[in-house]
Design a protein around this motif. Structure first.
Motif, PDB file in Angstrom:
ATOM      1  N   UNK A  70      61.821  44.406  47.719  1.00  0.00           N
ATOM      2  CA  UNK A  70      60.959  43.577  48.572  1.00  0.00           C
ATOM      3  C   UNK A  70      59.807  43.002  47.778  1.00  0.00           C
ATOM      4  N   UNK A  71      59.254  43.842  46.878  1.00  0.00           N
ATOM      5  CA  UNK A  71      58.133  43.337  46.085  1.00  0.00           C
ATOM      6  C   UNK A  71      58.585  42.194  45.196  1.00  0.00           C
ATOM      7  N   UNK A  72      59.799  42.316  44.645  1.00  0.00           N
ATOM      8  CA  UNK A  72      60.294  41.254  43.774  1.00  0.00           C
ATOM      9  C   UNK A  72      60.510  39.969  44.554  1.00  0.00           C
ATOM     10  N   UNK A  73      61.143  40.066  45.741  1.00  0.00           N
ATOM     11  CA  UNK A  73      61.396  38.843  46.500  1.00  0.00           C
ATOM     12  C   UNK A  73      60.093  38.246  47.005  1.00  0.00           C
ATOM     13  N   UNK A  74      59.114  39.106  47.291  1.00  0.00           N
ATOM     14  CA  UNK A  74      57.831  38.547  47.728  1.00  0.00           C
ATOM     15  C   UNK A  74      57.161  37.809  46.580  1.00  0.00           C
ATOM     16  N   UNK A  75      57.344  38.348  45.367  1.00  0.00           N
ATOM     17  CA  UNK A  75      56.693  37.704  44.228  1.00  0.00           C
ATOM     18  C   UNK A  75      57.313  36.352  43.922  1.00  0.00           C
ATOM     19  N   UNK A  76      58.570  36.145  44.334  1.00  0.00           N
ATOM     20  CA  UNK A  76      59.208  34.865  44.050  1.00  0.00           C
ATOM     21  C   UNK A  76      58.577  33.726  44.850  1.00  0.00           C
ATOM     22  N   UNK A  77      58.003  34.060  45.979  1.00  0.00           N
ATOM     23  CA  UNK A  77      57.420  32.995  46.783  1.00  0.00           C
ATOM     24  C   UNK A  77      58.352  32.628  47.916  1.00  0.00           C
ATOM     25  N   UNK A  78      57.937  31.696  48.741  1.00  0.00           N
ATOM     26  CA  UNK A  78      58.786  31.322  49.870  1.00  0.00           C
ATOM     27  C   UNK A  78      60.065  30.670  49.380  1.00  0.00           C
ATOM     28  N   UNK A  79      61.143  30.727  50.162  1.00  0.00           N
ATOM     29  CA  UNK A  79      62.391  30.120  49.719  1.00  0.00           C
ATOM     30  C   UNK A  79      62.273  28.610  49.680  1.00  0.00           C
ATOM     31  N   UNK A  80      63.059  27.999  48.804  1.00  0.00           N
ATOM     32  CA  UNK A  80      62.947  26.553  48.656  1.00  0.00           C
ATOM     33  C   UNK A  80      63.464  25.829  49.880  1.00  0.00           C
ATOM     34  N   UNK A  81      64.595  26.308  50.404  1.00  0.00           N
ATOM     35  CA  UNK A  81      65.077  25.669  51.618  1.00  0.00           C
ATOM     36  C   UNK A  81      65.867  26.692  52.407  1.00  0.00           C
ATOM     37  N   UNK A  82      65.893  26.507  53.728  1.00  0.00           N
ATOM     38  CA  UNK A  82      66.612  27.424  54.605  1.00  0.00           C
ATOM     39  C   UNK A  82      67.207  26.618  55.717  1.00  0.00           C
ATOM     40  N   UNK A  83      68.435  26.923  56.075  1.00  0.00           N
ATOM     41  CA  UNK A  83      69.072  26.227  57.200  1.00  0.00           C
ATOM     42  C   UNK A  83      68.471  26.739  58.486  1.00  0.00           C
ATOM     43  N   UNK A  84      68.030  25.837  59.317  1.00  0.00           N
ATOM     44  CA  UNK A  84      67.483  26.278  60.597  1.00  0.00           C
ATOM     45  C   UNK A  84      68.180  25.613  61.762  1.00  0.00           C
ATOM     46  N   UNK A  85      69.367  25.079  61.560  1.00  0.00           N
ATOM     47  CA  UNK A  85      70.048  24.516  62.718  1.00  0.00           C
ATOM     48  C   UNK A  85      70.761  23.232  62.370  1.00  0.00           C
ATOM     49  N   UNK A  86      71.241  22.558  63.357  1.00  0.00           N
ATOM     50  CA  UNK A  86      71.984  21.333  63.132  1.00  0.00           C
ATOM     51  C   UNK A  86      71.402  20.206  63.964  1.00  0.00           C
TER      52      UNK A  86
ATOM     53  N   UNK B  60      61.537  21.320  45.300  1.00  0.00           N
ATOM     54  CA  UNK B  60      62.952  21.431  45.662  1.00  0.00           C
ATOM     55  C   UNK B  60      63.760  21.286  44.398  1.00  0.00           C
ATOM     56  N   UNK B  61      64.516  22.342  44.067  1.00  0.00           N
ATOM     57  CA  UNK B  61      65.243  22.269  42.812  1.00  0.00           C
ATOM     58  C   UNK B  61      64.271  22.348  41.661  1.00  0.00           C
ATOM     59  N   UNK B  62      64.533  21.630  40.588  1.00  0.00           N
ATOM     60  CA  UNK B  62      63.584  21.665  39.485  1.00  0.00           C
ATOM     61  C   UNK B  62      62.451  20.671  39.649  1.00  0.00           C
TER      62      UNK B  62
END
Lengths: 151, 121
Positions: free
Chosen positions: A4-20, A38-40
């Motif tokens: 959890x500490x590692x994923x928290x250190x990565x920061x928020x995710x770049x993108x997440x599917x939230x529906x259609x 987004x991306x590089x």
């Protein structure tokens, strides 16, 4: 937990599917912008912008995405600078197209050595329509500990 | 389309016999493709240099040279890259000024306005 500490250190995710999204949609332009990662690359986006980015995996046309890594928000009245990301800010986008770029011919030649190599390359791209920017009405009561932890 | 047709298509706009005669066009097209390969890499370098020039110009308008701006932003863990900084300097001058003012304040050069304190996260 260490994971959890590692994923928290990565920061928020770049993108997440939230529906259609089904069928047509129209987006109103507002005088706001966000700088999103987004991306590089980073993009300065406003609603109703088209962003062409590197291909996003696991994503289909007409998906609604939430882009979590916002580096800066701006509007007529205020600018919010993230260190590195603005807390609680996100940008909603809809996937419009997943396509290939125009072909580039990669040609390499070694002179006087009778050696040539030709290759064609088409980069895979995804185009997104920006639908909304959220995070301007962020809670003002940020405790110093939370700000320091996020920085 | 034959291979020769494809070659002449790539030779459009070339000077003299390089666009008409196969033996000469072949050399010119090969050279052009080599330059294209090299320049696809150079373009990335050139663009970054352009962004830096633009950011430098923008931040010097507010009295801070590029080097100090980048140093200040780096210290505060602001990860906006040079391409975006140049976009801000060109199209969002007030937001760019906010960044420059933030750097100035952290260096102790200027007092931070109250509105900026409220918006700071």
């Amino acid at each position: 937990m260490q994971a959890e500490a590692l994923t928290a250190a990565l920061g928020p995710p770049q993108f997440e599917r939230i529906g259609r999204v089904d069928g047509r949609y129209s987006v109103k332009r507002t005088p706001q912008f966000a700088i999103v990662e987004l991306g590089p690359a980073q993009y300065k986006v406003s609603p109703d912008d088209l962003v062409i980015s590197e291909k996003l995996k696991g994503v289909d046309v007409n998906d609604r995405l939430e882009l979590g890594r916002v580096l800066m928000l701006g509007s007529r009245s205020e600018t919010i600078i993230g260190r590195p990301h603005v807390l609680g800010a996100s940008v909603t986008a809809v996937v419009e197209e997943q396509f290939q770029d125009a072909k580039v011919t990669v040609f390499k030649k070694r002179r006087r050595k009778n050696s040539r190599r030709t290759m064609g390359h088409r980069q895979e791209l995804t185009s997104l329509r920006i639908v909304g920017i959220h995070g301007f009405e962020a809670p003002e009561a940020e405790s110093p500990a939370a700000v320091a932890a996020a920085a | 389309m034959t291979a020769k047709d494809k070659l002449f298509k790539m030779a459009k706009g070339f000077r003299g016999r390089s666009k008409n005669c196969y033996r000469i066009a072949k050399q010119s097209v090969e050279k052009a493709l080599q330059y294209a390969y090299r320049d696809r890499k150079q373009k990335k370098r050139d663009m970054r240099s352009l962004w830096i020039q633009r950011v430098n110009a923008g931040s010097k308008e507010h009295g801070v040279p590029y080097s100090k701006l980048i140093y200040g932003l780096h210290n505060q863990n602001v990860q906006i890259n040079r391409k975006m900084l140049s976009e801000l300097a060109m199209y969002e001058p007030y937001s760019f000024k906010a960044l420059v003012d933030q750097v100035k304040w952290m260096r102790g050069d200027a007092a931070q306005p109250a509105a900026q304190q409220a918006a700071q996260m």
